[in-house]
Each structure stands twice: as structure tokens, then as C-alpha cells.
Design a protein around this motif. Sequence first.
Motif, PDB file in Angstrom:
ATOM      1  N   MET A 153      -0.325   0.812   5.677  1.00 33.69           N
ATOM      2  CA  MET A 153      -0.900   1.998   5.055  1.00 33.69           C
ATOM      3  C   MET A 153      -0.083   3.257   5.334  1.00 33.69           C
ATOM      4  O   MET A 153       0.134   4.077   4.438  1.00 33.69           O
ATOM      5  CB  MET A 153      -2.338   2.169   5.529  1.00 33.69           C
TER       6      MET A 153
ATOM      7  N   PRO B 290      -5.070   4.817   0.671  1.00 30.32           N
ATOM      8  CA  PRO B 290      -5.475   3.506   0.158  1.00 30.32           C
ATOM      9  C   PRO B 290      -6.933   3.502  -0.296  1.00 30.32           C
ATOM     10  O   PRO B 290      -7.778   4.224   0.258  1.00 30.32           O
ATOM     11  CB  PRO B 290      -5.263   2.581   1.358  1.00 30.32           C
TER      12      PRO B 290
ATOM     13  N   GLN C  69       0.879  -1.171   0.000  1.00 27.57           N
ATOM     14  CA  GLN C  69       0.000   0.000   0.000  1.00 27.57           C
ATOM     15  C   GLN C  69       0.919   1.225   0.000  1.00 27.57           C
ATOM     16  O   GLN C  69       1.313   1.730   1.052  1.00 27.57           O
ATOM     17  CB  GLN C  69      -0.890  -0.012   1.245  1.00 27.57           C
TER      18      GLN C  69
ATOM     19  N   ALA D 109      -9.313  -1.207   0.947  1.00 29.44           N
ATOM     20  CA  ALA D 109      -8.178  -1.611   1.780  1.00 29.44           C
ATOM     21  C   ALA D 109      -8.376  -1.233   3.244  1.00 29.44           C
ATOM     22  O   ALA D 109      -8.013  -1.998   4.146  1.00 29.44           O
ATOM     23  CB  ALA D 109      -6.892  -0.979   1.247  1.00 29.44           C
TER      24      ALA D 109
END
Length: 260
Positions: free
Chosen positions: A162, A141, A132, A145
Motif C-alpha cells: 500500500m 487503497p 495497490q 484492501a
Amino acid sequence: MAFEHILSDRRGDVLVLTLNRPDRLNAAPPAMFDELRAALSDLNGARAVLLAGAGRAFCSGADVAGGALNSDDPGAATFAALTEHYNPTLTTLAALDVPVVSAVRGAAAGIGCSLALAADFCVASDTGYFLQAFVNIGLVPDGGASWMLPRLIGRARAAEMMLLGERVLADRALEWGMIHKVVADEALDEAALALATRLAAGPTVALGLMRRALHHGYESDYAAAMLHEAKAQRHARTTLDATEGGMAFLAKRKPDFKGR
């Protein structure tokens, strides 16, 4: 149906859909996800789906940068691409009545990561990784996600993926419980197809009901989940496969499920 960005191939009862832009590491323009959605909307009797990528990557992410950057309103262009193309395809995938396997070789990044992990079983090669990388380009994201990752691996690890934007290699993804299995790169295609073929030989209606129950359970309390299971069980009990399963159990033989 002829496609430009994907390949569609029937292997027995398995529909194999391959992202087919190997020169771009299968970077996915909106049209690629439209083609996936069209293929998923008419399985033509297939009892399992296998998602793969041509060449050395599964999918390096969405390919919308040119269109967005050339737009007078790049935010609106990106929003339209997500809500009109990418997200509806992932919703269609989630709603399928058959099991889904993904085969990840190399990169599964951005929307490709979301697509790979949306499968019921993700089989990765030892070259596979999940990424990511949005933080590295000042974006966030997408493709579900932020909903999917905390449920698969917990909030702390989802935040790591993330907010730091670092690769999660296949072995670590397996350790985290994010994927089903890691195999040698040369064994990936055979292993993923074997799993999809096994699922395709199962009690298709019951497997579809299990998929729905799993999704329903994410958002339900305990009592509501049990009620949903009871309704699904009522449906499953009326299938020919349930009758065959019971007869096979009594006869101490392997059941021959027909998907009905």
C-alpha cells in the motif's frame, strides 16, 4: 440478462463472469460492478462462480477518473462510486453461498486486486501481478484492501503493497500466501475452470457455511467462532449431501453430492 461490460457464461454448474473491456485492460466503471452484482444476485442454480478478465489483464482498476475529475466535488463523486457501486458488489460476493474462484492474467490492480483476492481461491498465471498503486496518484487503497491484505499477508507486507505501490508478481504473491496457485499463462483458463468445477461438485450447502464461518472467524473470539461452527454443523447435518457423504464413506465410494 444482457450486459454491456461483462460476459456471463454457464459451464455446467459453474457461472463464469468475465470482465469484458479488454481494450482498457478491463478498467472497471461503476456500471461494470453493478452488472457483476446483478449476475451474482441470481445464480440460477450455479454451484460455483469463476471470475475472469478478457484479454491480457484481469482488471487494471476502477475507471472513475473522468467522472470524478469532471465533478464539482471529486471527493464526493468518488465516495458515491465506492459506496453505491463497488463496495455493494464486493459485499454481495462475500455473502454468496457458493465458492468463488478468480483467474488472474496480467494486472489485478486497485479495485481489481480487491476483487481478485475476494475470491476463495485466486489462481494466477505467470504473467499475473497484484498492485495497490494509489500512493502514486495521491489516493488511498479501497475496495476493502486495508481490511483484506493484512489478514492475508500480515501488516508489514500489506504496508509494503500500500505505501510503496509496487507490483507483487504472481510467484511472490504465492510465496506470501496471498493466492492459491500459479500456472503457465496458457494453462490459466483450464486450471481455474477445473478448480471451480471441482468445487461445484462438492456439498454446496456445507461449502457456503464454511465461507460464512471463515468471514465470521475474522471478527470473533475463539469461543464465538466455535459456537458459530456448531450452529453451522447443525445445519449441515440436515442436508441430503451429508447423508450421501456418510453413506459413501461407509460404502468406501466417492460421494455424489447434489448441492442440497
